[in-house]
Design a protein around this motif. Structure first.
Motif, PDB file in Angstrom:
ATOM      1  N   GLU A 195      34.941  33.067  12.502  1.00 26.66           N
ATOM      2  CA  GLU A 195      35.339  31.995  13.307  1.00 26.66           C
ATOM      3  C   GLU A 195      35.187  30.819  12.579  1.00 26.66           C
ATOM      4  OE1 GLU A 195      36.536  32.043  16.619  1.00 26.66           O
ATOM      5  OE2 GLU A 195      36.374  34.134  16.934  1.00 26.66           O
ATOM      6  N   VAL A 196      34.006  30.688  11.718  1.00 29.01           N
ATOM      7  CA  VAL A 196      33.921  29.372  11.224  1.00 29.01           C
ATOM      8  C   VAL A 196      34.950  29.101  10.189  1.00 29.01           C
ATOM      9  CG1 VAL A 196      32.248  28.104   9.696  1.00 29.01           C
ATOM     10  CG2 VAL A 196      31.190  29.553  11.595  1.00 29.01           C
ATOM     11  N   MET A 197      35.327  30.155   9.619  1.00 24.49           N
ATOM     12  CA  MET A 197      36.456  29.953   8.473  1.00 24.49           C
ATOM     13  C   MET A 197      37.668  29.680   9.069  1.00 24.49           C
ATOM     14  SD  MET A 197      35.226  33.515   6.309  1.00 24.49           S
ATOM     15  CE  MET A 197      36.728  33.744   5.676  1.00 24.49           C
ATOM     16  N   LYS A 198      37.905  30.157  10.168  1.00 25.32           N
ATOM     17  CA  LYS A 198      39.098  29.717  10.972  1.00 25.32           C
ATOM     18  C   LYS A 198      39.150  28.386  11.390  1.00 25.32           C
ATOM     19  CE  LYS A 198      41.732  30.833  15.212  1.00 25.32           C
ATOM     20  NZ  LYS A 198      41.839  31.358  16.487  1.00 25.32           N
ATOM     21  N   PHE A 199      38.180  27.822  11.633  1.00 19.30           N
ATOM     22  CA  PHE A 199      37.809  26.533  12.228  1.00 19.30           C
ATOM     23  C   PHE A 199      38.069  25.720  10.820  1.00 19.30           C
ATOM     24  CE2 PHE A 199      34.874  23.073  13.835  1.00 19.30           C
ATOM     25  CZ  PHE A 199      35.770  22.581  14.593  1.00 19.30           C
ATOM     26  N   MET A 200      37.579  26.161   9.684  1.00 19.86           N
ATOM     27  CA  MET A 200      37.657  25.424   8.564  1.00 19.86           C
ATOM     28  C   MET A 200      39.277  25.351   7.915  1.00 19.86           C
ATOM     29  SD  MET A 200      34.471  26.942   6.479  1.00 19.86           S
ATOM     30  CE  MET A 200      34.559  25.882   4.890  1.00 19.86           C
ATOM     31  N   ASP A 201      39.937  26.391   8.006  1.00 16.19           N
ATOM     32  CA  ASP A 201      41.303  26.561   7.770  1.00 16.19           C
ATOM     33  C   ASP A 201      42.075  25.501   8.340  1.00 16.19           C
ATOM     34  OD1 ASP A 201      43.223  27.728   6.023  1.00 16.19           O
ATOM     35  OD2 ASP A 201      43.931  28.965   7.838  1.00 16.19           O
ATOM     36  N   THR A 202      41.766  25.413  10.062  1.00 24.53           N
ATOM     37  CA  THR A 202      42.436  24.496  10.852  1.00 24.53           C
ATOM     38  C   THR A 202      42.514  23.214  10.429  1.00 24.53           C
ATOM     39  OG1 THR A 202      42.264  26.164  12.743  1.00 24.53           O
ATOM     40  CG2 THR A 202      42.985  23.867  13.104  1.00 24.53           C
ATOM     41  N   ALA A 203      40.937  22.882  10.069  1.00 26.12           N
ATOM     42  CA  ALA A 203      40.946  21.387   9.517  1.00 26.12           C
ATOM     43  C   ALA A 203      41.506  20.895   8.416  1.00 26.12           C
ATOM     44  CB  ALA A 203      39.585  21.230   9.517  1.00 26.12           C
ATOM     45  N   ALA A 204      41.625  22.097   7.423  1.00 24.75           N
ATOM     46  CA  ALA A 204      42.120  21.924   6.198  1.00 24.75           C
ATOM     47  C   ALA A 204      43.800  21.679   6.219  1.00 24.75           C
ATOM     48  CB  ALA A 204      41.879  23.129   5.198  1.00 24.75           C
ATOM     49  N   ALA A 205      44.194  22.697   7.125  1.00 27.66           N
ATOM     50  CA  ALA A 205      45.870  22.651   7.260  1.00 27.66           C
ATOM     51  C   ALA A 205      46.072  20.998   8.076  1.00 27.66           C
ATOM     52  CB  ALA A 205      46.340  23.466   8.145  1.00 27.66           C
ATOM     53  N   ALA A 206      45.189  20.922   8.881  1.00 29.48           N
ATOM     54  CA  ALA A 206      45.666  19.337   9.493  1.00 29.48           C
ATOM     55  C   ALA A 206      45.808  18.319   8.546  1.00 29.48           C
ATOM     56  CB  ALA A 206      44.496  19.107  10.619  1.00 29.48           C
TER      57      ALA A 206
END
Length: 155
Positions: free
Chosen positions: A32-43
């Motif tokens: 869940e934390v990794m998904k959140f990180m990935d979303t921020a990186a993509a944004a």
């Protein structure tokens, strides 16, 4: 870790961790934390490139302590280096128990390599990046050295 950066090259996202993010012990799933990180990186990469960006690589993640249900998680994604078609993003996650007097703590951080793609899904060139602030220059030099080491290992 908040750095002095051009706000266009950094995104800060936050959310309170809920029971559906966690296991039966109330500890948030790492995914869940990794998904959140990935979303921020993509944004932040998409904002910089003005195009779609996809994750090509995530470097080692070490969780320094567990994140619990009810904690406020703040994810800071910063552009630190730009190649021809890729964007290196440093993502730092801070976790804070909102019911405690303790300050937020860095739970983990990782580098995400994002690749800019065109409408056909092919890599496309990204505009050059020139760090401006002292913090940006420091992060750029660290990222460049790290990328050079990765390239040397591939050979």
């Amino acid at each position: 870790m908040m750095t002095k950066m051009d706000v266009r090259n950094q995104i800060v996202m936050s959310q309170v961790m809920m029971p559906h993010h966690a296991n039966a012990l109330g500890i948030v799933h790492g995914g869940e934390v990794m998904k959140f990180m990935d979303t921020a990186a993509a944004a932040v990469a998409m904002r910089y490139a003005k195009a779609d960006c996809v994750t090509a690589r995530v470097d080692e993640m070490n969780f320094h302590f567990p994140v619990h249900v009810g904690d406020l998680v703040v994810c800071t994604a910063s552009i630190v280096y730009v190649g021809r078609t890729s964007i290196e993003v440093l993502v730092t996650v801070n976790s804070e128990n909102l019911k405690s007097e303790e300050n937020a703590k860095v739970a983990l951080s990782a580098y995400f390599t994002m690749v800019c793609i065109d409408e056909n899904g092919q890599p496309q060139q990204v505009k050059p990046y020139t760090p401006q602030t002292d913090d940006e220059k420091t992060l750029y030099e660290r990222a460049k050295a790290y990328i050079d080491r990765k390239k040397a290992l591939r050979k």
